[in-house]
Design a protein around this motif. Structure first.
Motif, PDB file in Angstrom:
ATOM      1  N   GLN A 117      33.333  -7.708  45.640  1.00  0.00           N
ATOM      2  CA  GLN A 117      34.075  -6.552  46.119  1.00  0.00           C
ATOM      3  C   GLN A 117      33.248  -5.279  45.963  1.00  0.00           C
ATOM      4  O   GLN A 117      33.239  -4.648  44.911  1.00  0.00           O
ATOM      5  N   GLU A 119      32.874  -1.653  48.005  1.00  0.00           N
ATOM      6  CA  GLU A 119      33.408  -0.863  49.108  1.00  0.00           C
ATOM      7  C   GLU A 119      32.305  -0.511  50.093  1.00  0.00           C
ATOM      8  O   GLU A 119      32.491  -0.505  51.295  1.00  0.00           O
ATOM      9  N   GLU A 133      35.273 -12.117  42.729  1.00  0.00           N
ATOM     10  CA  GLU A 133      36.383 -13.067  42.700  1.00  0.00           C
ATOM     11  C   GLU A 133      35.794 -14.472  42.621  1.00  0.00           C
ATOM     12  O   GLU A 133      35.155 -14.938  43.553  1.00  0.00           O
ATOM     13  N   HIS A 139      39.074 -13.136  38.428  1.00  0.00           N
ATOM     14  CA  HIS A 139      38.078 -12.109  38.724  1.00  0.00           C
ATOM     15  C   HIS A 139      37.203 -11.876  37.503  1.00  0.00           C
ATOM     16  O   HIS A 139      37.636 -12.065  36.369  1.00  0.00           O
TER      17      HIS A 139
END
Length: 150
Positions: A117, A119, A133, A139
């Motif tokens: 993850q 952005e 993940e 996670h």
């Protein structure tokens, strides 16, 4: 009404491995030719129950492995070297693919880049916390240090 054991998920009927009541024509003409179900005989019910137990055990073991890998990645510090300018900005960026490769090299754990993850790609030198993940609902936060390549 005959009973059938579903071999695949069938919409509006049930999930794989469940025993459902269906009409004889639906079972004979639709489900069996498409290999979506089989008649629920005594032997077939026992075999389906054994398959379900084995599948549950495999899912539990996979979940345990994911928890172990998450704990291991939580203690991991990745160091990624990239070329950078004098102001600390990278010539390029560190992407999820780069992080996945660094995890594989450091710990031998294969992580899909889509499960990382970010952005946006990392474009500056420094320490970044990246969430990965491992499995559904599992996670890990990996400390990633981006340093200037010498």
């Amino acid at each position: 009404m005959p009973q059938a054991i579903l071999l695949e998920d069938v919409e509006q009927l049930g999930e794989r491995g469940t025993v459902v009541d269906v009409s004889p024509g639906y079972l004979r003409n639709f489900l069996i030719p498409r290999k979506l179900a089989q008649p629920a005989t005594k032997g077939a019910l026992e075999a389906a129950q054994k398959r379900q137990i084995a599948a549950d055990k495999a899912a539990r073991e996979a979940r345990d492995r994911a928890q172990e890998n998450a704990a291991l990645l939580g203690r991991t510090v990745l160091t990624i070297a990239q070329q950078a300018g004098d102001d600390g900005r990278l010539f390029g960026s560190v992407t999820a693919q780069d992080i996945a490769e660094a995890i594989r090299e450091a710990r031998g754990i294969r992580v899909d880049r889509r499960k990382i993850q970010l952005e946006e790609p990392i474009r500056n030198i420094g320490t970044h916390m990246v969430v990965v993940e491992i499995d559904e609902g599992v996670h890990a936060t990996v400390k990633t240090m981006v340093v200037e390549q010498k």
